[in-house]
Design an enzyme around this catalytic site. Structure first.
Site, PDB file in Angstrom:
ATOM      1  N   CYS A 209       0.855  -1.187   0.000  1.00  0.00           N
ATOM      2  CA  CYS A 209       0.000   0.000   0.000  1.00  0.00           C
ATOM      3  C   CYS A 209       0.891   1.237   0.000  1.00  0.00           C
ATOM      4  CB  CYS A 209      -0.936   0.108   1.198  1.00  0.00           C
ATOM      5  SG  CYS A 209      -2.092  -1.242   1.358  1.00  0.00           S
TER       6      CYS A 209
ATOM      7  N   ARG B 243       3.413   0.111  -5.251  1.00  0.00           N
ATOM      8  CA  ARG B 243       3.266  -0.544  -3.952  1.00  0.00           C
ATOM      9  C   ARG B 243       1.972  -1.335  -3.828  1.00  0.00           C
ATOM     10  NH1 ARG B 243       6.767   1.500  -0.265  1.00  0.00           N
ATOM     11  NH2 ARG B 243       5.484   0.671   1.409  1.00  0.00           N
TER      12      ARG B 243
ATOM     13  N   TRP C  70      -3.000  -2.507  -1.599  1.00  0.00           N
ATOM     14  CA  TRP C  70      -2.717  -3.908  -1.912  1.00  0.00           C
ATOM     15  C   TRP C  70      -3.449  -4.690  -0.836  1.00  0.00           C
ATOM     16  CZ3 TRP C  70      -0.515  -8.271   0.303  1.00  0.00           C
ATOM     17  CH2 TRP C  70      -0.176  -9.299  -0.579  1.00  0.00           C
TER      18      TRP C  70
ATOM     19  N   ASN D  66      -0.879   1.904   5.898  1.00  0.00           N
ATOM     20  CA  ASN D  66      -0.098   0.858   5.247  1.00  0.00           C
ATOM     21  C   ASN D  66       0.442  -0.036   6.353  1.00  0.00           C
ATOM     22  OD1 ASN D  66       1.713  -0.716   3.742  1.00  0.00           O
ATOM     23  ND2 ASN D  66       3.340   0.799   3.941  1.00  0.00           N
ATOM     24  N   GLY D  67       0.130  -1.324   6.272  1.00  0.00           N
ATOM     25  CA  GLY D  67       0.595  -2.250   7.302  1.00  0.00           C
ATOM     26  C   GLY D  67      -0.521  -3.231   7.639  1.00  0.00           C
TER      27      GLY D  67
ATOM     28  N   GLU E 227      16.136 -17.131 -11.070  1.00  0.00           N
ATOM     29  CA  GLU E 227      15.734 -15.750 -11.311  1.00  0.00           C
ATOM     30  C   GLU E 227      14.983 -15.632 -12.650  1.00  0.00           C
ATOM     31  OE1 GLU E 227      15.350 -13.238  -9.658  1.00  0.00           O
ATOM     32  OE2 GLU E 227      15.466 -11.515 -10.965  1.00  0.00           O
TER      33      GLU E 227
ATOM     34  N   LYS F 188      11.166 -14.297 -13.063  1.00  0.00           N
ATOM     35  CA  LYS F 188      10.802 -13.178 -13.940  1.00  0.00           C
ATOM     36  C   LYS F 188       9.628 -13.585 -14.816  1.00  0.00           C
ATOM     37  CE  LYS F 188      12.264 -10.742 -12.314  1.00  0.00           C
ATOM     38  NZ  LYS F 188      13.122 -10.595 -11.166  1.00  0.00           N
TER      39      LYS F 188
ATOM     40  N   GLU G  88       6.208 -14.129 -12.796  1.00  0.00           N
ATOM     41  CA  GLU G  88       5.559 -12.982 -12.170  1.00  0.00           C
ATOM     42  C   GLU G  88       4.964 -11.994 -13.165  1.00  0.00           C
ATOM     43  OE1 GLU G  88       9.661 -10.687 -10.836  1.00  0.00           O
ATOM     44  OE2 GLU G  88       7.896 -10.346  -9.651  1.00  0.00           O
TER      45      GLU G  88
ATOM     46  N   HIS H 226      16.357 -36.498 -10.952  1.00  0.00           N
ATOM     47  CA  HIS H 226      15.821 -36.969  -9.668  1.00  0.00           C
ATOM     48  C   HIS H 226      14.313 -36.719  -9.564  1.00  0.00           C
ATOM     49  CE1 HIS H 226      19.845 -37.870  -8.367  1.00  0.00           C
ATOM     50  NE2 HIS H 226      20.220 -36.667  -8.760  1.00  0.00           N
TER      51      HIS H 226
ATOM     52  N   LYS I 249       5.450  -4.018  -5.303  1.00  0.00           N
ATOM     53  CA  LYS I 249       6.909  -3.923  -5.350  1.00  0.00           C
ATOM     54  C   LYS I 249       7.526  -4.059  -3.961  1.00  0.00           C
ATOM     55  CE  LYS I 249      10.754  -2.718  -7.468  1.00  0.00           C
ATOM     56  NZ  LYS I 249      11.293  -3.834  -8.244  1.00  0.00           N
TER      57      LYS I 249
HETATM   58  O1  M6R Z   1      12.684  -5.168  -1.880  1.00  0.00           O
HETATM   59  P1  M6R Z   1      13.197  -6.582  -1.733  1.00  0.00           P
HETATM   60  O2  M6R Z   1      14.402  -6.834  -2.534  1.00  0.00           O
HETATM   61  O3  M6R Z   1      13.372  -6.974  -0.305  1.00  0.00           O
HETATM   62  O4  M6R Z   1      12.027  -7.467  -2.319  1.00  0.00           O
HETATM   63  C1  M6R Z   1      12.081  -8.861  -2.256  1.00  0.00           C
HETATM   64  C2  M6R Z   1      11.091  -9.479  -3.207  1.00  0.00           C
HETATM   65  O5  M6R Z   1       9.787  -9.102  -2.863  1.00  0.00           O
HETATM   66  C3  M6R Z   1      11.353  -9.068  -4.663  1.00  0.00           C
HETATM   67  O6  M6R Z   1      12.650  -9.365  -5.049  1.00  0.00           O
HETATM   68  C4  M6R Z   1      10.372  -9.789  -5.594  1.00  0.00           C
HETATM   69  O7  M6R Z   1      10.633 -11.148  -5.600  1.00  0.00           O
HETATM   70  C5  M6R Z   1      10.458  -9.203  -7.012  1.00  0.00           C
HETATM   71  N1  M6R Z   1       9.160  -8.819  -7.472  1.00  0.00           N
HETATM   72  C6  M6R Z   1      10.995 -10.142  -8.009  1.00  0.00           C
HETATM   73  O8  M6R Z   1      11.074  -9.583  -9.269  1.00  0.00           O
END
Ligand code: M6R
Length: 614
Positions: A2, A27, A75, A101-102, A487, A491, A494, A510, A609
């Site tokens: 948020c 956010r 969010w 926010n929280g 990674e 990508k 998501e 395995h 984010k």
């Molecule tokens: O701000 P941070 O690096 O702590 O965030 C961690 C994850 O939430 C962040 O890397 C998330 O996995 C990304 N959306 C991946 O692209």
């Protein structure tokens, strides 16, 4: 998650708040709302499900006048995204409006307490409990807003950054925080409130970062005041922030994600600037040098992180173990915090986080701190909570990352981890001086190699068309490239919503190899390194089961083309730094597949984010 934003001053609040919401939309973006007090002292609240643009569309034709207001982009945690659950929430009499926010963890108990006393709730949110409690206490105890906020927050368990305004009082905003980010901007006769500095920087560069359990009293015509729950005034420090506004715009790119992928050669230069000397003979990470005894005497290093930052941590583990000969454990911060981990006072705990606000990573830091470990942060957002909670650290200096999918932060984190490993290795004499110099030279040449890699954009875009409708993907890598496989898969899933898994290539036999058939695209990272031959055997095993192989190889490799369906040739680099190059085609592939599918690349569904809830 948020985003919260607030304004009080001489200007009209609405355009400032809406622009601020757009800046904070990364956010959370499932609903948005705004509360303004007009010149008749009326409180006008508008809310809309969906993105900030929906709110604008709805509110533009209404009474949006007023020089004080608060706004929110959500969010959802408690209650589905709809107009009713959107913030701001109001107290029973409608006199108070609050954004949050929280998470209020004990909201159920508080709600029951208030319901038993006749308070009627309108939404399913935890936030409404807070504003209802403040309103109830203000009425029952006949006190002013600040006192009621202090009383209410004493009862609250959880995390919050809040701002509250009151009908009939256009000259006051009360804000407070605990474990959720809050920045206050101080202008000429005006004040700004936001979850991070991005909505503030174009108005003022003077900011305050309140601490946990501090209440910020903002009154027109008076200097800002910070108090605690007992109303004792706390001194505060005004900080100067420097941020280039153009970094907050797309700069001609269709998406922030693509812009951020393309920024990587420059962000890498920014990251190493002032750390590797101009001759390229030495690297100094001051956070490490200032605490060299802690690193030299470290029994082990624990790295805690989430998501992409956790993948960077895995690369850090390889680097530190290989170059420094210090044992490293990489932990999901969310697991680490709840399993009563064994932490020794001579451990070094590294927390990696782009945002510096990830709730689980911050909690891991607090736990390790209590047990006496030395805590080092690797973060991007300057002044965020994790750098403030750690003993020392290094910023990655890649500039604001706005696309939800992390790209330039990943390469920035890996770069800092490389410099950290090299700095410690030199201190420990655990690295051959020739290798040390070679790696420094390689690191300095990475921006140029990234530029070359970005030239693969067009062929990768073509390749993406073949796989747009794939239902699953597998990513394989070994050694330093195994985390890159993870990674790449993250990508893709998501932003395209295609199911994807990353595996160490040798693990396939395995179990997961049962998934392979002619429908299964397998992205194999097979750049030339010390286990190249082994990786090739693993890829052959996939080919034998008719998997469709997209191979990343080192330029000039003709062997893999004999059995791979598609080959992407990457510039050569030392295997320890290969992730900095190999990540880029995987970012581009995920990006173009998502674009082909018409996905909202920068704001993919269900994500935010900055993950400030656990
Ligand atoms: O701000 P941070 O690096 O702590 O965030 C961690 C994850 O939430 C962040 O890397 C998330 O996995 C990304 N959306 C991946 O692209």
């Amino acid at each position: 998650m948020c985003g919260i934003v607030g304004y009080m001053g001489c200007q009209q609040a609405y355009p400032i708040l809406i622009k601020g919401l757009h800046r904070l939309e990364y956010r959370g973006y499932d609903s948005a709302g705004i509360a303004l007090i007009d010149s008749n002292n009326e409180l006008n609240i508008y809310k809309a499900k969906g993105k900030v643009a929906n709110l604008e569309h709805f509110a533009d034709s209404k009474n949006i006048s007023g020089t004080i207001g608060i706004a929110h982009t959500r969010w959802a945690t408690h209650g589905e995204p709809n107009d009713t659950n959107a913030h701001p929430h109001v107290s029973q009499t409608g006199s108070l409006a609050l954004i949050h926010n929280g998470i209020i963890e004990n909201y159920a108990v508080l709600k029951k307490y208030l319901q038993d006393r006749g308070v009627v709730f309108r939404s399913e949110t935890d936030t409404e409990v807070l504003v209802q409690l403040i309103g109830y206490l203000q009425q029952t105890n006949n006190c002013d807003l600040c006192t009621a906020v202090q009383q209410a927050l004493r009862e609250v368990v959880g995390a919050y950054a809040i701002a509250v305004i009151e009908k009939g009082n256009p000259d006051q905003i009360i804000a407070a925080r605990k474990s959720s980010p809050l920045v206050i901007g101080i202008g000429e006769g005006e004040f700004f409130i936001a979850s991070d500095a991005t909505p503030i920087v174009e108005h003022t560069q003077q900011v305050i970062y309140p601490n946990d359990e501090e209440i910020v009293v903002i009154r027109r015509g008076e200097p800002l005041k910070i108090v605690n729950f007992e109303n004792i005034e706390h001194p505060h420090q005004i900080k100067h922030i420097d941020m280039d506004i153009s970094q907050l715009e797309k700069g001609g790119y269709p998406h922030f994600m693509l812009k951020e992928i393309y920024e990587q050669p420059q962000t890498l230069i920014d990251c190493i600037r002032g750390r590797i000397n101009p001759e390229g003979t030495d690297v100094i990470l001051s956070g490490v040098m200032d605490n060299k005894e802690r690193f030299l005497n470290a029994r082990r290093i624990i790295i805690a992180a989430c998501g992409t930052s956790w993948h960077a941590a895995l690369i850090g583990e390889h680097l530190i173990e290989e170059l420094c000969r210090i044992p490293v454990e990489v932990e999901y911060a969310s697991e680490f915090r709840y399993r009563n981990p064994v932490i020794y006072p001579d451990d070094v705990v590294i927390a990696i986080s782009q945002s510096g606000e990830t709730a689980d990573t911050l909690a891991a830091v607090e736990i390790a701190k209590k047990q006496g470990a030395f805590i080092y942060g690797i973060c991007n957002v300057i002044g965020s909570s994790i750098p403030r909670a750690t003993d020392s650290g290094s910023y990655i200096h890649v500039g604001p990352e706005i696309g939800v999918a992390s790209t330039k932060a990943f390469t920035g984190q890996v770069t800092v981890l490389s410099m950290l490993a090299l700095t410690i290795a030199k201190l420990k004499n655990s690295i051959d001086p020739q290798l040390y110099r070679k790696l420094l030279g390689e690191l300095r040449s990475i921006p140029q190699r990234m530029e070359e890699t970005l030239k693969l954009d067009a062929p990768i875009r073509e390749l993406s068309k073949i796989f747009t409708y794939a239902r699953n993907f597998i990513y394989l890598g070994r050694g330093y490239n195994y985390p890159v496989a993870l990674e790449g898969a993250l990508k893709l899933k998501e932003i395209s919503y295609i199911h994807a898994e990353g595996y160490p290539a040798a693990e396939m036999k395995h179990g997961p190899i049962a998934l392979i058939d002619e429908e299964m695209p397998v992205v194999a990272i097979a750049t030339t390194d010390s286990i190249y031959e082994k990786t090739i055997s693993n890829i052959q095993e996939i080919k034998a089961r008719k998997g469709r192989i997209i191979a990343l190889v080192t330029r000039g490799n003709h062997e893999v083309a004999r059995f791979a369906d598609s080959v992407i040739e990457l510039p050569e680099t030392d295997e320890r730094l290969a992730p900095l190059i190999a990540a880029i085609p995987l970012q581009l592939l995920a990006y173009y597949i998502a674009v082909n599918k018409g996905r909202d690349v920068d704001q993919p569904r269900n994500l935010a984010k900055s993950v400030t809830v656990e």
